[in-house]
Scaffold this motif. Structure first.
Motif, PDB file in Angstrom:
ATOM      1  N   LEU A 151       0.830  -1.202   0.000  1.00 15.11           N
ATOM      2  CA  LEU A 151       0.000   0.000   0.000  1.00 15.11           C
ATOM      3  C   LEU A 151       0.864   1.251   0.000  1.00 15.11           C
ATOM      4  CD1 LEU A 151      -2.958  -0.567   2.448  1.00 15.11           C
ATOM      5  CD2 LEU A 151      -3.065  -0.113   0.028  1.00 15.11           C
ATOM      6  N   SER A 152       1.909   1.220   0.818  1.00 15.36           N
ATOM      7  CA  SER A 152       2.712   2.441   0.918  1.00 15.36           C
ATOM      8  C   SER A 152       3.480   2.703  -0.364  1.00 15.36           C
ATOM      9  CB  SER A 152       3.658   2.348   2.110  1.00 15.36           C
ATOM     10  OG  SER A 152       4.431   1.180   2.006  1.00 15.36           O
ATOM     11  N   SER A 153       3.777   1.639  -1.131  1.00 18.67           N
ATOM     12  CA  SER A 153       4.496   1.872  -2.376  1.00 18.67           C
ATOM     13  C   SER A 153       3.556   1.898  -3.579  1.00 18.67           C
ATOM     14  CB  SER A 153       5.570   0.798  -2.574  1.00 18.67           C
ATOM     15  OG  SER A 153       4.966  -0.473  -2.586  1.00 18.67           O
ATOM     16  N   GLY A 154       2.270   1.770  -3.324  1.00 18.21           N
ATOM     17  CA  GLY A 154       1.299   1.845  -4.420  1.00 18.21           C
ATOM     18  C   GLY A 154       1.356   0.664  -5.366  1.00 18.21           C
ATOM     19  N   ALA A 155       1.826  -0.493  -4.890  1.00 18.28           N
ATOM     20  CA  ALA A 155       1.942  -1.670  -5.757  1.00 18.28           C
ATOM     21  C   ALA A 155       0.609  -2.404  -5.800  1.00 18.28           C
ATOM     22  CB  ALA A 155       3.055  -2.585  -5.244  1.00 18.28           C
ATOM     23  N   TRP A 156      -0.257  -1.982  -6.700  1.00 25.07           N
ATOM     24  CA  TRP A 156      -1.624  -2.515  -6.708  1.00 25.07           C
ATOM     25  C   TRP A 156      -1.675  -3.998  -7.019  1.00 25.07           C
ATOM     26  CZ3 TRP A 156      -2.649  -4.548 -11.438  1.00 25.07           C
ATOM     27  CH2 TRP A 156      -1.888  -4.079 -12.505  1.00 25.07           C
ATOM     28  N   TRP A 157      -0.705  -4.483  -7.828  1.00 27.29           N
ATOM     29  CA  TRP A 157      -0.809  -5.877  -8.270  1.00 27.29           C
ATOM     30  C   TRP A 157      -0.653  -6.864  -7.122  1.00 27.29           C
ATOM     31  CZ3 TRP A 157       2.883  -2.336  -9.433  1.00 27.29           C
ATOM     32  CH2 TRP A 157       4.170  -2.562  -8.929  1.00 27.29           C
ATOM     33  N   ILE A 158       0.073  -6.457  -6.085  1.00 24.81           N
ATOM     34  CA  ILE A 158       0.254  -7.371  -4.954  1.00 24.81           C
ATOM     35  C   ILE A 158      -1.063  -7.576  -4.218  1.00 24.81           C
ATOM     36  CG2 ILE A 158       1.472  -7.682  -2.761  1.00 24.81           C
ATOM     37  CD1 ILE A 158       3.746  -6.104  -3.898  1.00 24.81           C
ATOM     38  N   ILE A 159      -1.916  -6.551  -4.233  1.00 22.88           N
ATOM     39  CA  ILE A 159      -3.185  -6.643  -3.518  1.00 22.88           C
ATOM     40  C   ILE A 159      -4.289  -7.180  -4.423  1.00 22.88           C
ATOM     41  CG2 ILE A 159      -4.961  -5.293  -2.359  1.00 22.88           C
ATOM     42  CD1 ILE A 159      -2.727  -3.344  -1.596  1.00 22.88           C
ATOM     43  N   LEU A 160      -4.374  -6.600  -5.629  1.00 20.73           N
ATOM     44  CA  LEU A 160      -5.548  -6.899  -6.448  1.00 20.73           C
ATOM     45  C   LEU A 160      -5.533  -8.308  -7.027  1.00 20.73           C
ATOM     46  CD1 LEU A 160      -6.394  -3.597  -8.329  1.00 20.73           C
ATOM     47  CD2 LEU A 160      -7.267  -4.521  -6.201  1.00 20.73           C
ATOM     48  N   ILE A 161      -4.367  -8.801  -7.459  1.00 24.78           N
ATOM     49  CA  ILE A 161      -4.372 -10.071  -8.187  1.00 24.78           C
ATOM     50  C   ILE A 161      -4.715 -11.269  -7.295  1.00 24.78           C
ATOM     51  CG2 ILE A 161      -2.946 -11.646  -9.521  1.00 24.78           C
ATOM     52  CD1 ILE A 161      -1.707  -9.182 -10.824  1.00 24.78           C
ATOM     53  N   PRO A 162      -4.033 -11.459  -6.156  1.00 19.39           N
ATOM     54  CA  PRO A 162      -4.448 -12.601  -5.319  1.00 19.39           C
ATOM     55  C   PRO A 162      -5.882 -12.461  -4.832  1.00 19.39           C
ATOM     56  CG  PRO A 162      -2.351 -11.708  -4.570  1.00 19.39           C
ATOM     57  CD  PRO A 162      -2.885 -10.745  -5.567  1.00 19.39           C
ATOM     58  N   GLY A 163      -6.281 -11.202  -4.510  1.00 17.29           N
ATOM     59  CA  GLY A 163      -7.647 -10.979  -4.055  1.00 17.29           C
ATOM     60  C   GLY A 163      -8.662 -11.318  -5.124  1.00 17.29           C
ATOM     61  N   ALA A 164      -8.345 -10.988  -6.382  1.00 16.04           N
ATOM     62  CA  ALA A 164      -9.281 -11.284  -7.464  1.00 16.04           C
ATOM     63  C   ALA A 164      -9.471 -12.795  -7.594  1.00 16.04           C
ATOM     64  CB  ALA A 164      -8.767 -10.702  -8.771  1.00 16.04           C
ATOM     65  N   PHE A 165      -8.386 -13.557  -7.483  1.00 20.24           N
ATOM     66  CA  PHE A 165      -8.514 -15.005  -7.544  1.00 20.24           C
ATOM     67  C   PHE A 165      -9.350 -15.524  -6.379  1.00 20.24           C
ATOM     68  CE2 PHE A 165      -5.415 -14.920 -10.794  1.00 20.24           C
ATOM     69  CZ  PHE A 165      -5.501 -16.119 -11.439  1.00 20.24           C
ATOM     70  N   LEU A 166      -9.091 -14.942  -5.204  1.00 17.23           N
ATOM     71  CA  LEU A 166      -9.837 -15.358  -4.016  1.00 17.23           C
ATOM     72  C   LEU A 166     -11.331 -15.106  -4.208  1.00 17.23           C
ATOM     73  CD1 LEU A 166      -9.594 -16.236  -1.039  1.00 17.23           C
ATOM     74  CD2 LEU A 166      -9.334 -13.864  -0.431  1.00 17.23           C
ATOM     75  N   VAL A 167     -11.674 -13.880  -4.625  1.00 16.28           N
ATOM     76  CA  VAL A 167     -13.088 -13.531  -4.761  1.00 16.28           C
ATOM     77  C   VAL A 167     -13.740 -14.352  -5.865  1.00 16.28           C
ATOM     78  CG1 VAL A 167     -14.666 -11.665  -5.347  1.00 16.28           C
ATOM     79  CG2 VAL A 167     -12.782 -11.238  -3.807  1.00 16.28           C
ATOM     80  N   ALA A 168     -13.013 -14.576  -6.973  1.00 17.07           N
ATOM     81  CA  ALA A 168     -13.582 -15.371  -8.059  1.00 17.07           C
ATOM     82  C   ALA A 168     -13.904 -16.777  -7.567  1.00 17.07           C
ATOM     83  CB  ALA A 168     -12.601 -15.432  -9.225  1.00 17.07           C
ATOM     84  N   THR A 169     -12.995 -17.372  -6.824  1.00 12.90           N
ATOM     85  CA  THR A 169     -13.243 -18.710  -6.295  1.00 12.90           C
ATOM     86  C   THR A 169     -14.462 -18.716  -5.380  1.00 12.90           C
ATOM     87  OG1 THR A 169     -10.878 -19.037  -6.312  1.00 12.90           O
ATOM     88  CG2 THR A 169     -12.166 -20.631  -5.099  1.00 12.90           C
TER      89      THR A 169
END
Lengths: 337, 293
Positions: free
Chosen positions: B253-271
């Protein structure tokens, strides 16, 4: 029973309540002491590792940690009955003071969240039942299922990422600005994101339940009669059906209080919001026994109290519910937790 | 002979064309397909993944998605694309294992309560209600803290042990309904034991009614695991799961690296969404009578 002798009824309830709290406190005490970890670390910090054995023994004696567990428990209980819950090892002050400074924040988040969830889910449920089967109902149901699938902590992260990191509209955490005065506007600004997560995380569960219960009612015979009498559709749904659904809904909402508070624990931790949730999390991590005990008992009291309230609501308002199951949420709503 | 009566005012209604429903109609095909793809990817990830998910490439820390790292790398320099599939293995495995444990406890407990005399039944159900009213996640966090360092098995056990009560209530209600039927009485007269009656006679009858809740339990277990791991109370960073991947998100979050948050979360939510829609399909008998409203 409640009509014949209310004193006896409520006396019994109170007695059961006290007994439960006593059992709970004993269980929490033993479990906390049996858990691995060193409470001295939270009091003395890293100095513990350099302590000589005799220093260590003295420190343990000072905090009363060297006696057998049951002696410690009796000592704790005696203090607690006089309102003395000991000191927090980490903050080095009275436990009640530490909690008192935080409990307001959690009550604001949980309380306002609860009212919002209650009101919005009622409105949403009515809206869906009114439009049953039409596109509005279907879209809301789809969206609701999606929101109920998103874990709270991830929703918090995404909201922080969007509104705090990228757009810089809202603060990413805390209850008020550092060094600020903590005015109402400032606090409200800090509340927006945690409140959104709290409400979205629970909303659909209750809205869907009230929708399904209303639809069940809509298939009853009395609705046909009311319609034959010439009552309007709105009047039937809002006056007759809603009134029959309300007791069950009220009791489920009473049971939901601990769950909504439990949800705020996660939200508080993610947003580093200084409330009871972050405090419990810290005290569990640092073996701050005295603090952990009071927090456990506090949570337990909330659980037991609201279960009893739900029971009383059931028995008072709706005699049909007297033998019915109280907790039927998962079966009715199909959303589950 | 010609009829004297002339029919007036009845419009001939064409008989509704009966069409056999195609095999896919009404079934959550998209969900099944996506879930199948995720499952397959997780099971076979050893075959097609180029990178080691545990390898920390310190020269490529926090790289955004690119040709070499499809989903980027995390703050420790691990390749997120490989971690997704390996982490999915762990997350799904915990989901299924925890559900298995909860279901076994729930069926045993519920059946015991259903077959028991009145006082024992009351006692057991009161216990289940108390268990149900404690927020499950707090309980799981507490038990996990007592057990100490988490592993895949220990966290499954913890989540399984906390999440059985709602299924047990349904099992108990069903067993109460079934226990008076002739075949159960007959089996007992012939000297069948508790577990035989449960397995051979009761379980096949109540299984369909708990199926939905069992599927939802998978969902709940996956959510619990990811939340616990995210908060640092569950799996440690070295054991990659969707939850423990997200526990790095504070730095992200502090470095604004969205892919670290969004990608695993997207897989989680899709499942979770796929599991939910399959569960909903299993629940609905579908036919609902007409509303009187």
């Amino acid at each position: 029973m409640i009509r014949r002798n209310p004193w006896l009824y409520y006396g019994r309830k109170a007695l059961a309540f006290l007994l439960s709290v006593l059992v709970l406190s004993a269980a929490a005490f033993y479990i906390a002491r049996l858990a691995p970890g060193d409470p001295l670390v939270s009091y003395y910090g890293d100095r513990v590792e350099r302590m000589r054995p005799d220093e260590r023994a003295r420190a343990e004696e000072k905090l009363g940690l060297n006696a057998p567990i049951h002696v410690q428990y009796v000592r704790w209980l005696r203090g607690a009955l006089q309102g003395d819950f000991g000191i927090s090892y980490k903050y080095k002050t009275d436990v009640l003071e530490v909690i008192g400074g935080r409990v307001g924040n959690t009550l604001i988040l949980g309380g306002v969240g609860f009212v919002l969830i209650f009101g919005l889910s009622l409105g949403l449920g009515l809206f869906c039942a009114w439009n049953e089967g039409r596109w509005a109902d279907r879209i809301v149901c789809r969206l609701g299922t999606v929101t109920s699938c998103i874990p709270e902590f991830w929703l918090s992260l995404v909201l922080i990422l969007i509104f705090a990191v990228n757009l810089r509209w809202l603060p990413s955490g805390g209850a008020y600005s550092v060094g600020g005065t903590g005015g109402v506007g400032d606090r409200a600004l800090h509340l927006i994101l945690p409140m959104t997560v709290t409400v979205l995380g629970h909303l659909w569960y209750y809205a869907y339940m009230i929708r399904n219960k209303l639809l069940e009612e809509a298939r009853a015979e009395y609705v046909l009669l009311a319609k034959a009498k010439g009552l309007s559709r709105r009047r039937v749904l809002f006056k007759h059906c809603l009134r029959n659904v309300m007791p069950a809904y009220l009791s489920i909402m009473a049971i939901s209080v601990p769950h909504i508070l439990g949800g705020t624990y996660i939200v508080e931790t993610v947003f580093s919001y200084p409330g009871i949730g972050t405090l419990s999390y810290e005290s569990a991590r640092y073996q701050d026994y005295n603090l952990l005990m009071v927090l456990c008992i506090l949570s337990g009291v909330v659980v037991i109290l609201f279960n009893m309230i739900a029971q009383i609501i059931n028995e008072r308002i709706d005699p049909r519910m007297r033998d019915a199951e109280i907790v039927e949420t998962t079966e009715v709503t199909g959303v589950g937790e | 002979m010609e009829s004297k009566f002339v029919r007036v005012g009845i419009r001939p209604v064409p008989a509704p064309r009966l069409r056999r429903a195609r095999w896919y109609e009404g079934k959550p095909i998209a969900s099944m397909f996506i879930l199948g793809a995720i499952l397959l990817g997780c099971l076979l990830c050893g075959l097609f993944l180029p990178k080691d998910p545990a390898y920390m490439d310190l020269f490529n820390v926090c790289v955004p998605p690119s040709g070499e790292f499809w989903f980027g790398t995390d703050t420790m320099g691990r390749d997120i694309f490989s971690m997704i599939w390996h982490g999915g293995r762990v997350s799904l495995c915990i989901g299924f294992l925890a559900t298995l444990i909860s279901t076994v406890i729930a069926v045993t407990f519920g059946a015991l309560s259903g077959m028991a005399p009145r006082w024992l039944d009351d006692l057991l159900m009161r216990a289940a209600e108390i268990w149900l009213s404690i927020p499950g996640l707090l309980l799981a966090a507490l038990i996990q803290a007592i057990l100490g360092r988490a592993s895949v098995v220990s966290i499954s056990v913890v989540i399984g042990v906390t999440g059985w009560a709602s299924i047990a209530k349904v099992v108990r209600a069903e067993v109460r309904r079934l226990r008076g039927s002739e075949y159960v009485v007959a089996a007992r007269c012939m000297g069948a034991g508790f577990f035989r009656v449960l397995w051979k006679h009761l379980a096949p009858n109540f299984f369909s009614s708990i199926m939905f809740m069992v599927v939802m339990n998978v969902r709940g277990a996956i959510v619990s695991e990811s939340t616990l791991s995210f908060m640092g109370l569950g799996l440690p960073l070295e054991i990659v799961s969707w939850g423990s991947m997200l526990s790095l998100s504070e730095k992200a979050l502090s470095s604004g690296a969205w892919w670290i948050i969004l990608i695993p979360g997207a897989f989680l939510v899709a499942t979770l969404l796929c599991v939910t829609s399959i569960g909903n399909y299993l629940r609905t008998g579908g036919s609902r009578e007409e509303s009187n409203l």
